[in-house]
Design an enzyme around this catalytic site. Structure first.
Site, short mmCIF file in Angstrom:
data_model
loop_
_atom_site.label_atom_id
_atom_site.label_comp_id
_atom_site.label_asym_id
_atom_site.label_seq_id
_atom_site.Cartn_x
_atom_site.Cartn_y
_atom_site.Cartn_z
N TYR A 65 0.83 -1.21 0.00
CA TYR A 65 0.00 0.00 0.00
C TYR A 65 0.86 1.25 0.00
O TYR A 65 0.52 2.25 -0.64
CB TYR A 65 -1.00 -0.02 1.17
CG TYR A 65 -2.22 -0.84 0.80
CD1 TYR A 65 -3.25 -0.28 0.04
CD2 TYR A 65 -2.30 -2.19 1.13
CE1 TYR A 65 -4.35 -1.04 -0.35
CE2 TYR A 65 -3.40 -2.95 0.75
CZ TYR A 65 -4.42 -2.37 0.00
OH TYR A 65 -5.49 -3.12 -0.40
N ARG A 68 1.97 1.80 -3.50
CA ARG A 68 0.88 2.35 -4.32
C ARG A 68 0.58 3.79 -3.95
O ARG A 68 0.27 4.61 -4.82
CB ARG A 68 -0.37 1.47 -4.17
CG ARG A 68 -0.22 0.15 -4.93
CD ARG A 68 -1.40 -0.76 -4.74
NE ARG A 68 -2.65 -0.14 -5.09
CZ ARG A 68 -3.83 -0.49 -4.59
NH1 ARG A 68 -3.92 -1.47 -3.71
NH2 ARG A 68 -4.93 0.12 -4.96
N HIS A 117 -15.21 1.78 -2.13
CA HIS A 117 -14.15 0.88 -1.66
C HIS A 117 -13.15 1.60 -0.76
O HIS A 117 -12.02 1.13 -0.58
CB HIS A 117 -13.43 0.21 -2.84
CG HIS A 117 -14.25 -0.84 -3.53
ND1 HIS A 117 -13.94 -1.37 -4.77
CD2 HIS A 117 -15.40 -1.48 -3.14
CE1 HIS A 117 -14.85 -2.28 -5.11
NE2 HIS A 117 -15.75 -2.34 -4.15
N ASN A 210 -15.13 1.48 -22.12
CA ASN A 210 -14.06 0.58 -21.70
C ASN A 210 -13.18 0.25 -22.91
O ASN A 210 -13.64 0.28 -24.05
CB ASN A 210 -14.67 -0.72 -21.12
CG ASN A 210 -13.69 -1.49 -20.26
OD1 ASN A 210 -12.65 -1.96 -20.72
ND2 ASN A 210 -14.01 -1.63 -18.99
C1 BJW Z 1 -9.79 1.01 -19.45
C2 BJW Z 1 -8.61 1.74 -19.65
C3 BJW Z 1 -8.71 3.01 -20.25
C4 BJW Z 1 -8.11 -0.15 -18.69
N1 BJW Z 1 -9.90 3.49 -20.60
N2 BJW Z 1 -10.96 1.50 -19.83
C5 BJW Z 1 -20.91 -12.74 -6.17
C6 BJW Z 1 -20.27 -13.82 -6.77
C7 BJW Z 1 -18.98 -14.20 -6.40
C8 BJW Z 1 -18.30 -13.52 -5.42
C9 BJW Z 1 -18.91 -12.46 -4.83
C10 BJW Z 1 -20.20 -12.09 -5.19
N3 BJW Z 1 -20.57 -11.03 -4.43
C11 BJW Z 1 -19.53 -10.68 -3.65
C12 BJW Z 1 -18.51 -11.55 -3.86
C13 BJW Z 1 -17.16 -11.56 -3.23
C14 BJW Z 1 -16.26 -10.45 -3.71
C15 BJW Z 1 -16.24 -10.44 -5.23
O1 BJW Z 1 -16.89 -9.67 -5.89
N4 BJW Z 1 -15.45 -11.30 -5.82
C16 BJW Z 1 -15.36 -11.36 -7.27
C17 BJW Z 1 -13.91 -11.21 -7.67
C18 BJW Z 1 -16.05 -12.55 -7.79
N5 BJW Z 1 -16.70 -9.17 -3.18
C19 BJW Z 1 -16.39 -8.76 -1.96
O2 BJW Z 1 -15.75 -9.46 -1.21
C20 BJW Z 1 -16.91 -7.41 -1.55
N6 BJW Z 1 -17.55 -7.47 -0.30
C21 BJW Z 1 -18.72 -8.11 -0.12
O3 BJW Z 1 -19.28 -8.69 -1.02
O4 BJW Z 1 -19.21 -8.04 1.16
C22 BJW Z 1 -20.39 -8.72 1.48
C23 BJW Z 1 -20.10 -9.78 2.51
C24 BJW Z 1 -19.08 -9.65 3.38
C25 BJW Z 1 -18.84 -10.63 4.33
C26 BJW Z 1 -19.60 -11.75 4.33
C27 BJW Z 1 -20.65 -11.88 3.44
C28 BJW Z 1 -20.90 -10.88 2.51
C29 BJW Z 1 -15.73 -6.45 -1.36
C30 BJW Z 1 -14.98 -6.20 -2.61
C31 BJW Z 1 -13.77 -5.29 -2.31
C32 BJW Z 1 -12.89 -5.11 -3.52
N7 BJW Z 1 -11.64 -4.55 -3.12
C33 BJW Z 1 -10.67 -4.16 -4.13
C34 BJW Z 1 -9.41 -3.66 -3.41
C35 BJW Z 1 -9.65 -2.25 -2.86
C36 BJW Z 1 -8.48 -1.73 -2.12
C37 BJW Z 1 -7.26 -1.51 -2.99
O5 BJW Z 1 -7.28 -0.75 -3.95
O6 BJW Z 1 -6.27 -2.15 -2.66
O7 BJW Z 1 -11.21 -3.14 -4.97
S1 BJW Z 1 -10.30 -5.48 -5.30
C38 BJW Z 1 -10.15 -4.42 -6.70
O8 BJW Z 1 -11.20 -4.72 -7.66
C39 BJW Z 1 -10.43 -3.00 -6.19
C40 BJW Z 1 -11.27 -2.44 -7.30
O9 BJW Z 1 -12.03 -1.35 -6.84
C41 BJW Z 1 -12.11 -3.62 -7.71
C42 BJW Z 1 -12.68 -3.49 -9.08
O10 BJW Z 1 -11.71 -3.47 -10.04
P1 BJW Z 1 -11.87 -2.53 -11.34
O11 BJW Z 1 -11.89 -1.12 -10.93
O12 BJW Z 1 -13.00 -3.00 -12.15
O13 BJW Z 1 -10.48 -2.74 -12.08
P2 BJW Z 1 -10.05 -3.93 -13.10
O14 BJW Z 1 -8.57 -3.95 -13.14
O15 BJW Z 1 -10.74 -5.19 -12.79
O16 BJW Z 1 -10.63 -3.46 -14.51
C43 BJW Z 1 -10.10 -2.34 -15.19
C44 BJW Z 1 -10.94 -2.14 -16.45
O17 BJW Z 1 -10.54 -0.94 -17.08
C45 BJW Z 1 -10.78 -3.25 -17.50
O18 BJW Z 1 -12.07 -3.66 -17.93
C46 BJW Z 1 -10.00 -2.58 -18.65
O19 BJW Z 1 -10.40 -3.07 -19.92
C47 BJW Z 1 -10.39 -1.14 -18.47
N8 BJW Z 1 -9.41 -0.15 -18.92
N9 BJW Z 1 -7.53 1.00 -19.24
C48 BJW Z 1 -10.99 2.71 -20.44
N10 BJW Z 1 -7.57 3.80 -20.49
#
Ligand code: BJW
Ligand code: ZN
Length: 239
Positions: A65, A68, A117, A210
């Site tokens: 962190y 970053r 987040h 995107n």
């Molecule tokens: C461009 C570009 C350009 C590039 N122009 N475009 C349902 C099914 C399965 C699992 C789950 C579910 N519901 C919940 C879950 C669990 C989990 C989850 O979702 N897992 C999945 C991976 C499946 N979710 C959680 O755990 C969440 N909490 C929760 O559900 O609590 C409820 C609960 C709790 C306890 C018990 C029971 C229920 C919390 C999620 C927290 C995510 N945290 C992170 C880290 C944050 C801190 C940090 O920064 O270190 O958040 S993970 C990471 O992913 C970060 C981001 O915000 C998040 C999303 O990522 P993002 O922003 O979409 O980035 P990328 O890299 O994935 O995509 C980039 C995109 O940009 C791409 O598409 C490129 O093409 C594009 N791009 N350049 C335009 N120039």
């Protein structure tokens, strides 16, 4: 549908909600999470972005962190961030929901930013209720709370609940908007990714910007493929 038609939809909307992800900050030099050059190619999420990882090795988590934070500290908002900040000044109601923790929307001048987040500039005690902002770069590792316990980054890790107030505000914005823009997110992480469906079910036109197709491209009203910094000024810019 053409970019011009999408632009007309945006210009006519009286209430707009936006969901941004790491892709909007990519052109500011901040790595995304997924994809070829994403952070998760170098690091395993379960080693760094979970409460278990922090309990196992707080030093390693903080080093990541802190690295970053120094990268983000050097970064400036790009044309995409600036276009959204400008749009806010022209639309009666706008909510900018971001999954990003980098604070670049605020740096670009956006005011109605909803951080679902958390923020990389926030610190939170691992034992008591305290949370605070500390922008120092680098941080003394590992930072501690006034109570003596270790502090943790003020971000939402996998398995953790999203902060209640921002999440309720995000849902409200998705339900109440005419147009819902989804920018630079893989829409792979829930519950944030589900906001697009919430908005669509409530009658909004969902427009995605995107570099690539994503998991929600098939459900959106219109998908614009390209750089956010290139498309957003054309889609939402004034004049
Ligand atoms: C461009 C570009 C350009 C590039 N122009 N475009 C349902 C099914 C399965 C699992 C789950 C579910 N519901 C919940 C879950 C669990 C989990 C989850 O979702 N897992 C999945 C991976 C499946 N979710 C959680 O755990 C969440 N909490 C929760 O559900 O609590 C409820 C609960 C709790 C306890 C018990 C029971 C229920 C919390 C999620 C927290 C995510 N945290 C992170 C880290 C944050 C801190 C940090 O920064 O270190 O958040 S993970 C990471 O992913 C970060 C981001 O915000 C998040 C999303 O990522 P993002 O922003 O979409 O980035 P990328 O890299 O994935 O995509 C980039 C995109 O940009 C791409 O598409 C490129 O093409 C594009 N791009 N350049 C335009 N120039
Ligand atoms: Zn404390």
């Amino acid at each position: 549908m053409s970019l011009e038609q999408a632009r007309a939809l945006v210009q006519r909307a009286s209430s707009i909600a936006i969901l941004t992800g790491a892709g909007i900050s990519a052109e500011s030099g901040i790595p995304t999470f997924r994809g070829a050059a994403g952070l998760w190619k170098q690091f395993r999420p379960e080693d760094l972005a979970t409460p278990q990882a922090f309990r196992r090795d707080p030093n390693v988590v903080w080093e990541w962190y802190d690295w970053r934070r120094s990268q983000i500290d050097q970064a400036a908002p790009n044309a995409g961030h600036l276009a959204l900040a400008d749009l806010e000044r022209r639309v009666p109601s706008l909510a900018l929901v971001t999954q990003n923790v980098d604070g670049l929307h605020q740096k670009a001048g956006s005011r109605s930013v909803i951080e679902v987040h958390g923020s990389i500039w926030a610190l939170r005690c691992s034992q008591c209720e305290r949370s605070w902002v500390d922008r120092s770069v680098p941080l003394p590792l590992v930072p501690h709370c006034a109570c003596g316990a270790m502090a943790r980054p003020g971000v939402v890790w996998f398995g953790e609940q999203l902060p209640r107030e921002p999440w309720l505000a995000a849902e409200k914005a998705a339900v109440g908007c005419d147009v819902f823009l989804v920018v630079g997110t893989s829409a792979a992480v829930y519950p944030a990714a589900g906001l697009a469906d919430t908005a669509r079910s409530a009658g909004a036109k969902v427009i995605e910007v995107n570099l690539d197709k994503t998991g929600i491209s098939d459900m959106v009203y219109f998908s614009l493929i390209g750089l956010a910094g290139d498309i957003l000024p054309k889609l939402v810019g004034g004049g």
